[in-house]
Design a protein around this motif. Structure first.
Motif, short mmCIF file in Angstrom:
data_model
loop_
_atom_site.label_atom_id
_atom_site.label_comp_id
_atom_site.label_asym_id
_atom_site.label_seq_id
_atom_site.Cartn_x
_atom_site.Cartn_y
_atom_site.Cartn_z
N GLY A 264 -8.84 1.15 0.77
CA GLY A 264 -8.88 -0.06 1.59
C GLY A 264 -7.81 -1.05 1.21
O GLY A 264 -7.82 -2.20 1.64
N ASP B 296 -5.69 -2.63 4.04
CA ASP B 296 -6.41 -3.71 4.75
C ASP B 296 -6.43 -5.01 3.94
O ASP B 296 -6.27 -6.09 4.49
CB ASP B 296 -7.86 -3.28 5.01
N VAL C 117 -2.98 -6.52 4.53
CA VAL C 117 -2.69 -6.89 5.92
C VAL C 117 -3.62 -8.01 6.40
O VAL C 117 -3.20 -8.91 7.13
CB VAL C 117 -2.82 -5.65 6.84
N HIS C 118 -4.88 -7.97 5.97
CA HIS C 118 -5.85 -8.96 6.45
C HIS C 118 -5.75 -10.31 5.77
O HIS C 118 -6.37 -11.26 6.18
CB HIS C 118 -7.28 -8.41 6.29
N HIS D 87 5.24 -3.21 8.19
CA HIS D 87 4.90 -1.79 8.17
C HIS D 87 6.20 -0.98 8.20
O HIS D 87 7.00 -1.16 9.12
CB HIS D 87 4.06 -1.40 9.39
N THR E 47 3.08 -2.10 4.13
CA THR E 47 2.34 -0.83 4.17
C THR E 47 3.27 0.29 4.62
O THR E 47 4.31 0.05 5.22
CB THR E 47 1.16 -0.86 5.18
N PHE F 110 -10.80 4.87 4.88
CA PHE F 110 -10.34 3.87 5.85
C PHE F 110 -9.27 4.49 6.75
O PHE F 110 -8.35 5.13 6.27
CB PHE F 110 -9.71 2.66 5.15
N SER G 288 -7.10 2.67 9.38
CA SER G 288 -6.89 1.31 9.88
C SER G 288 -5.89 1.31 11.02
O SER G 288 -4.80 1.89 10.88
CB SER G 288 -6.39 0.41 8.75
N HIS G 289 -6.28 0.68 12.11
CA HIS G 289 -5.38 0.57 13.27
C HIS G 289 -4.87 -0.87 13.32
O HIS G 289 -5.64 -1.79 13.50
CB HIS G 289 -6.13 0.88 14.56
N TYR G 290 -3.57 -1.06 13.16
CA TYR G 290 -2.99 -2.40 13.22
C TYR G 290 -2.23 -2.53 14.53
O TYR G 290 -1.24 -1.83 14.76
CB TYR G 290 -2.05 -2.64 12.03
N SER H 265 0.87 -1.17 0.00
CA SER H 265 0.00 0.00 0.00
C SER H 265 0.91 1.23 0.00
O SER H 265 2.12 1.12 0.08
CB SER H 265 -0.94 0.00 1.20
#
Lengths: 242, 467
Positions: free
Chosen positions: B228, B231, B234-235, B242, B209, B275, B277-279, B116
């Motif tokens: 997105g 995500d 990562v998902h 990161h 990312t 989005f 996004s909290h990782y 990303s």
């Protein structure tokens, strides 16, 4: 009130009428005006080009006259900005530095717009020069969320018959930028052309500003493009008619 | 010989590169308007927040505070991330980021990566390195994918393909993804890219990312996207990396909220990115890594004048408002990050090669006023001009001009002599090509003309009439 008049180098050489009009506007406003013979230049042309080091000693004639006057007034926002924010700053205390005023700032803050008597029955587009607007806070820049005010508009409101227009993007830079105009001529000229388009779109006969340097650049573009618009320093409008 | 060498050196400068961009006036206008549209949207969003200026001041203060205790916050961030099961790595420079990334991928038998958006990995040259090492890398942000397919660099840090018109994107997609020739309908092109990227997401072994914010109190990284795509990677991947610049830290969630309110509003005029996004913790059977990167940031941090540049949250607002950037295009800045903030950062990555960039500005100050963390960009550009003039090889014609100028303007005697001589120069010469003020286009059309010189100066008039 004794006012020291500083006429910047390029106004002295290329636009002497602006110097004369400034002198007369100040005198009509009741000031005792002393033309400052010794300061020739604020040093900005060199300093903005990276040669601040070559303007050592440029401060001396200013430092000599500053204690002798109540205000030091100049018809150039960018010179005024350079004096107060760069050249004189290391040498002068803040309250003494506050004596350095750009012309409209001086008329607005010290004299009061009601003392101005002029007549200029034309449609005039206002170009908001960057250093006056964002450097000297002469008005609200379009980027900030602060209550609207404009010292320039307030002063010009005293001029009879003036049809003042503040066109869209009035505070976008004209593209002059000192030596930028020469070393980055492609972008500079493009910016000038774009300014010309917004002004001619507003159907104005004159383009006015606090800075003759912006206007010199715009005049050069207008001439090349054979535009009928003319440039005019604010001092010229404030000394017109009446 | 000398001239030829000089021309070669001049070729890559902002002034020359922007000339190329401006040649097509129609495209310049389009680019200018596209970016001004973002600025105008930003102004509308600004107006929805009553305390906008207070929010900016708060954000600047939070960043200054965090930077003043950066080692402490970095340590806290690392401890919390490790507690969450994330592996933390430290990269001193770009080479270390590249090597650490490649070794993580190798250890996890990952051959292909979906990425990303990350300007940090651009800065560190990660993509070309991984490709050279045999990995397959796909940028999944649509704009970045477009420039990747064209083997270009992003021309803007938030909208990387803003220099391209949809017709150019259509040609690229036709060539690389076999879309219909000449179909430049944005919906069609976006669907085509989406379809291709879905396959890339399925196929890839690892996800990389960038990071918008690192939250010290929780060890969380926060990534803001509109598509997105972070995500999706990562998902679905077992190996996640990161890459975070060390200036990205905020102390806690309370402070983070200030920045999520400012970031998208300043960047694209959206109230918030689609989005955020909290990782925080790796999913089961997944390894998750954070690489904290320095790459000259300590140099900037240690410089008391320039430290404030570390506040930057990479929103791009200074580019959108910059009248020079809008007309010259991002590539004219020949540095990873273009525009005003790019010109402030670039000399830290090579003074000689980037010495022209702080001059690629009129110092109009519009960037200062849109910056959500109130960096004095114009002031820093002015400082760089002085430093670079002292510390790099001079442009001789400029130096001589400045020498002469300052000598003339320093004393009344020289001024009087020089200006009297000036009055003898005929107007035809002052308005000819000999005077660099006059600009003439290639087709002979005059673009800017020097003013007529009046008969007498103000000083001469004053002497006659007043004294």
């Amino acid at each position: 009130m004794t006012v020291g008049l500083f006429v910047p180098c390029y106004i002295d050489q290329l636009y002497p009428k602006v110097g004369r009009d400034t002198l007369e506007v100040l005198e009509k406003a009741g000031c005792k005006v002393v033309f400052l013979q010794d300061p020739l230049c604020c040093g900005q042309p060199m300093a903005n080009s990276g040669y601040e080091s070559k303007t050592r000693d440029f401060e001396k004639p200013f430092l000599k006259v500053l204690p002798e006057v109540d205000y030091l007034v100049t018809p150039s926002a960018s010179c005024s900005y350079h004096l107060s924010h760069h050249l004189l700053k290391p040498f002068v205390a803040a309250e003494e530095l506050a004596k350095v005023k750009e012309l409209t700032e001086f008329l607005h803050d010290i004299i009061g717009p009601d003392k101005i008597h002029a007549s200029f029955p034309y449609r005039v587009g206002l170009h908001l020069s960057c250093h006056g607007l964002r450097g000297l806070n002469l008005g609200t820049p379009s980027e900030l969320k602060v209550p609207y005010y404009s010292k320039i508009e307030k002063v010009l409101a005293a001029v009879d018959g003036l049809d003042l227009v503040v066109p869209s993007k009035a505070d976008e830079c004209c593209g002059f930028g000192g030596s930028f105009a020469v070393f980055e001529s492609a972008v500079s000229v493009k910016m000038g052309c774009d300014k010309m388009k917004t002004m001619s779109g507003a159907e104005v006969s004159y383009v006015a500003a606090t800075d003759m340097s912006c206007l010199m650049h715009l005049e050069g573009v207008f001439r090349a493009e054979e535009s009928t618009m003319k440039v005019m320093h604010i001092a010229e409008i404030l000394n017109a008619g009446a | 010989m000398f001239n030829r060498r000089k021309n070669k050196l001049m070729k890559g400068t902002h002034a020359n590169l922007s000339k190329g961009f401006i040649t097509g006036s129609e495209k310049t206008d389009w680019h200018n308007n596209a970016l001004w549209f973002l600025r105008a949207k930003r102004d509308m969003q600004r107006d929805t927040i009553p305390d906008w200026e207070k929010l900016r001041a708060t954000a600047a203060a939070i960043k200054d505070h965090t930077l003043s205790r950066l080692p402490e916050y970095l340590q806290r961030f690392e401890e919390n991330a490790i507690k969450n099961g994330i592996q933390v790595h430290w990269a001193w420079d770009d080479a270390e980021l590249r090597e650490i990334t490649a070794s993580i991928l190798r250890e996890n038998n990952a051959k292909s990566v979906v990425k990303s958006k990350s300007m940090l990995t651009e800065e560190c040259g990660l993509n070309p390195y991984l490709e050279k090492e045999g990995f397959d890398v796909v940028d999944t942000d649509l704009g970045e994918r477009i420039v990747q397919l064209r083997k270009e660099h992003p021309s803007h840090i938030v909208v990387p393909a803003i220099h391209l018109k949809k017709e150019e994107v259509s040609d690229t997609f036709h060539e690389k993804m076999n879309t219909e020739k000449g179909n430049s309908d944005p919906d069609y092109l976006a669907s085509a890219a989406r379809e291709a990227l879905r396959k890339d997401f399925m196929r890839a072994d690892a996800a990389i990312t960038g990071v918008n914010f690192g939250v010290a109190e929780s060890g969380t990284v926060v990534v803001c996207t509109n598509e997105g795509n972070a995500d999706m990677g990562v998902h679905s991947k077992k190996t996640v990396i990161h890459c975070m610049g060390m200036e990205k830290l905020v102390p806690g969630y309370k402070e983070l909220a200030v920045f999520t309110r400012l970031l998208a509003r300043s960047a694209t005029g959206q109230p918030v990115t689609v989005f955020t996004s909290h990782y925080r913790k790796p999913r089961p059977e997944t390894t998750e890594h954070i690489i904290i990167v320095n790459n000259k940031r300590t140099d900037i941090f240690e410089d008391p004048e320039f430290r404030q540049a570390m506040r930057c949250i990479r929103c791009g607002a200074c580019m959108n408002t910059c009248p020079v950037y809008r007309r010259s295009g991002g590539h004219s800045y020949h540095h990873t990050v273009p525009g005003p903030i790019g010109s402030v950062l670039a000399p830290f990555y090579g003074k000689e090669k980037n010495k022209d960039l702080p001059f690629a500005s009129t110092l109009c100050g519009s960037c200062n006023n849109v910056c959500p963390v109130k960096i004095d960009l114009a002031g820093l550009l002015y400082r760089w001009r002085q430093k670079l003039t002292d510390e790099t090889s001079p442009d001789l014609s400029k130096k001589i001009g400045m020498d002469i100028g300052s000598k003339i303007l320093k004393s009344r005697t020289t001024y009087s002599l020089a200006t009297r001589a000036f009055r003898w120069v005929p107007g035809s010469v002052l308005q000819s090509g000999l005077n660099p003020w006059n600009v003439t286009a290639k087709n002979g059309h005059k673009e800017r003309i020097f003013p007529d010189v009046p008969g007498e100066s103000f000083r001469e008039w004053y002497k006659k009439n007043q004294e």
